[in-house]
Motif scaffolding. Structure first.
Motif, PDB file in Angstrom:
ATOM      1  N   ASP A 129       0.852  -1.540   0.082  1.00  0.00           N
ATOM      2  CA  ASP A 129       0.029  -0.015  -0.022  1.00  0.00           C
ATOM      3  C   ASP A 129       1.267   1.072   0.198  1.00  0.00           C
ATOM      4  OD1 ASP A 129       1.622  -0.520   2.133  1.00  0.00           O
ATOM      5  OD2 ASP A 129      -1.093   0.090   3.794  1.00  0.00           O
ATOM      6  N   THR A 140       2.010   4.280  -1.824  1.00  0.00           N
ATOM      7  CA  THR A 140       1.860   4.927  -3.050  1.00  0.00           C
ATOM      8  C   THR A 140       3.012   5.403  -3.578  1.00  0.00           C
ATOM      9  OG1 THR A 140       0.912   6.561  -1.688  1.00  0.00           O
ATOM     10  CG2 THR A 140      -0.365   5.340  -2.548  1.00  0.00           C
ATOM     11  N   GLY A 184      -6.064  -2.424  -1.700  1.00  0.00           N
ATOM     12  CA  GLY A 184      -5.104  -0.976  -1.983  1.00  0.00           C
ATOM     13  C   GLY A 184      -4.082  -1.293  -3.082  1.00  0.00           C
ATOM     14  N   TYR A 241      -6.870   8.046  -1.560  1.00  0.00           N
ATOM     15  CA  TYR A 241      -8.007   8.488  -0.717  1.00  0.00           C
ATOM     16  C   TYR A 241      -8.698   7.255  -1.136  1.00  0.00           C
ATOM     17  CZ  TYR A 241     -12.143   9.368   1.239  1.00  0.00           C
ATOM     18  OH  TYR A 241     -13.924   8.559   1.730  1.00  0.00           O
ATOM     19  N   LYS A 293      -6.885   3.540  -0.136  1.00  0.00           N
ATOM     20  CA  LYS A 293      -6.894   3.548   0.770  1.00  0.00           C
ATOM     21  C   LYS A 293      -7.523   3.315   1.918  1.00  0.00           C
ATOM     22  CE  LYS A 293      -1.844   5.466   1.877  1.00  0.00           C
ATOM     23  NZ  LYS A 293      -1.279   4.413   2.074  1.00  0.00           N
ATOM     24  N   LYS A 341     -10.938   2.050   3.174  1.00  0.00           N
ATOM     25  CA  LYS A 341     -11.546   0.834   3.135  1.00  0.00           C
ATOM     26  C   LYS A 341     -13.340   0.571   3.198  1.00  0.00           C
ATOM     27  CE  LYS A 341      -8.277   0.034   7.676  1.00  0.00           C
ATOM     28  NZ  LYS A 341      -7.538  -0.191   6.307  1.00  0.00           N
TER      29      LYS A 341
END
Lengths: 322, 322
Positions: free
Chosen positions: B154, B156, B232, B255, B258, B260
């Motif tokens: 995850d 980025t 993600g 956004y 990430k 959930k």
């Protein structure tokens, strides 16, 4: 010739420890961190030690690289511990928090895979098909043993015979493999190689029997006391006790083993029932018998300080208290 | 010479399939049951196929046992899928319930270990140190890749370069290994062996890039749609889009990734942002580039129906829709 076995073992263990410390596991700090946490957690180094002693019992002029090979057995062992921790959902290992609790199941599975691959990488660098054959035969048996254990974990009908089959695959196969590979590294005759494999086989069975015994009787084993009991694992002391117990005792012991969230009192009661039905004493006797077979296998080898050390180590592992 | 590549591939795939069906995985019904569930779940058999074609491109007179060796690459692949399912907590795999959902994490980890051990057992039976060297190098890279992926899952900020390093280890290494081992089985010159390894390397990179693309663009891939997105995972389409997006779009895409419990709407929006910033088209272009390199590597080989089939397969994998 009087050999100071204790000193000899101490020296060999130091060499193994320093080989483990010097060997670069990975270029990735994270893999090293997780691996080192489990590798340097107070393991007894039984498998590399047996590999080294087996090799030297046949040929005392072996290159330093022997130790770099021997540690592959610790890598294989630790790889299985990592996967075991995830499978058993263990919170602790050797008195410390388990890797899975610190880094999670995901990293624990994958670093286990990594260490397993690393061990085979070390083995393949020897470019010796015979050694590779022994090691891959063993890792296949080991993973089979893990599956069998999972299936029979809580089977109260499991026989002594089935228990042996499981611990052979789970423990004795790798210990025997360490001895056999040591012998092959020394480049000796088939007869000597198979004597050492046989020695490792019987020693490995005894080792696991004593482990299962200590899970009940040791207060200092570093594992949670009565871990096998808490998980409802049917190990040799239980099997032997169930065989001799009255129907009522049998029923109670099974009830206690199957119970979830067992208390200290449950454990004490189970301990009493196993002890009363000679589960502990008979387990120790069976381990003794295996050690006897192990020692008989050593008679095939020529006398040497390293053979003496193997005798001594067998006796030590039988009588250990943790 | 006009070769009917489609027919040739179909025939080879049938031989691989029947080798998979005939090969006894284990003597234990449970291990077979779990293994067969994942082995016969509609896999494309890309890795065994590449092994067979590579071998035959160099030497068309190879023993039947070639297929028994080739399937070890499917075992290795499936072993990683089983561990991946546990690591990703997957509910589905190829449109069916995942093994972990049917048999639990424990059995899934252990049967994965078993299949991995089985693959290495097949390899060691060849008694060819060179092949063993290639395979253990590869399995080490693969497990390293899995750990790296977990760490950068995850992230980025992950670069195109780091992405390539991960997919090389995770996917291309095994595909390259299948080709290289095929070439080694044919017993050919170093130049040809390394040409085929290079072919597999570039093909493997393209294969994973297309896989990552299809995770967004395919409706029939059999995986949950947008699985990477839901987890993600930062894959190539995302990396390329993030590089070109405005600061505001960048922020929004991050956004969404990430977040959930993402919704279908989130997925549509992310898809739009990636598409607008050419993440998909550029990913396909990069895969095309790899396929070009793969084909160049094949030029080193003599002309043959099997070389034609490798060209055809490369093109097919680039343009597949699932």
């Amino acid at each position: 010739m009087k050999v100071d076995c204790k000193l000899l073992l101490k020296e060999e263990l130091q060499l193994i420890e320093s080989a483990l410390k010097c060997h670069q596991i990975s270029q990735h700090p994270f893999i090293n961190e997780v691996s080192e946490y489990v590798l340097f957690a107070g393991g007894k180094r039984v498998r590399p030690l047996l590999c080294v002693l087996s090799a030297k019992a046949l040929n005392s002029f072996l290159p330093e690289s022997l130790y770099e090979v021997a540690i592959l057995f610790e890598y294989l062992h630790v790889a299985t511990l990592l996967h075991d921790d995830v499978v058993d959902e263990a919170e602790f290992r050797r008195g410390r928090r388990s890797a899975r609790r610190l880094w999670g199941n995901q990293a624990t599975i994958l670093v286990g895979d990594y260490l397993y691959a690393k061990a085979l990488r070390i083995a393949s660098a020897l470019k010796n098909p015979e050694i590779m054959e022994v090691i891959t035969r063993t890792t296949l048996l080991m993973s089979e043993g893990e599956v069998l254990q999972l299936l029979h974990l809580d089977d109260t009908e499991v026989s002594e015979e089935a228990y042996r089959e499981i611990i052979y695959r789970k423990t004795a196969a790798l210990i025997s493999c360490a001895c056999e590979v040591g012998a092959l590294l020394a480049g000796n005759s088939d007869r000597e190689v198979s004597s050492l494999a046989k020695f490792g086989y019987h020693l490995g069975l005894a080792f696991q029997m004593i482990d299962d015994l200590l899970d009940y009787t040791s207060l200092e084993t570093g594992k949670d006391l009565g871990k096998d009991f808490a998980e409802g694992k049917i190990t040799l002391p239980v099997i032997l006790a169930l065989n001799r117990a009255t129907p009522k005792e049998r029923e109670e012991l099974i009830y206690l083993l199957k119970k979830k969230n067992t208390t200290g009192e449950d454990f004490q009661r189970a301990y009493f029932l196993i002890d009363k039905n000679e589960g502990f004493i008979l387990t120790h006797k069976m381990a003794e018998e295996e050690i006897r077979h192990a020692k008989t296998a050593l008679k095939e080898l020529k006398d040497s300080p390293y053979r003496e050390a193997l005798y001594y180590l067998a006796e030590y592992l039988l009588n250990r208290r943790k």
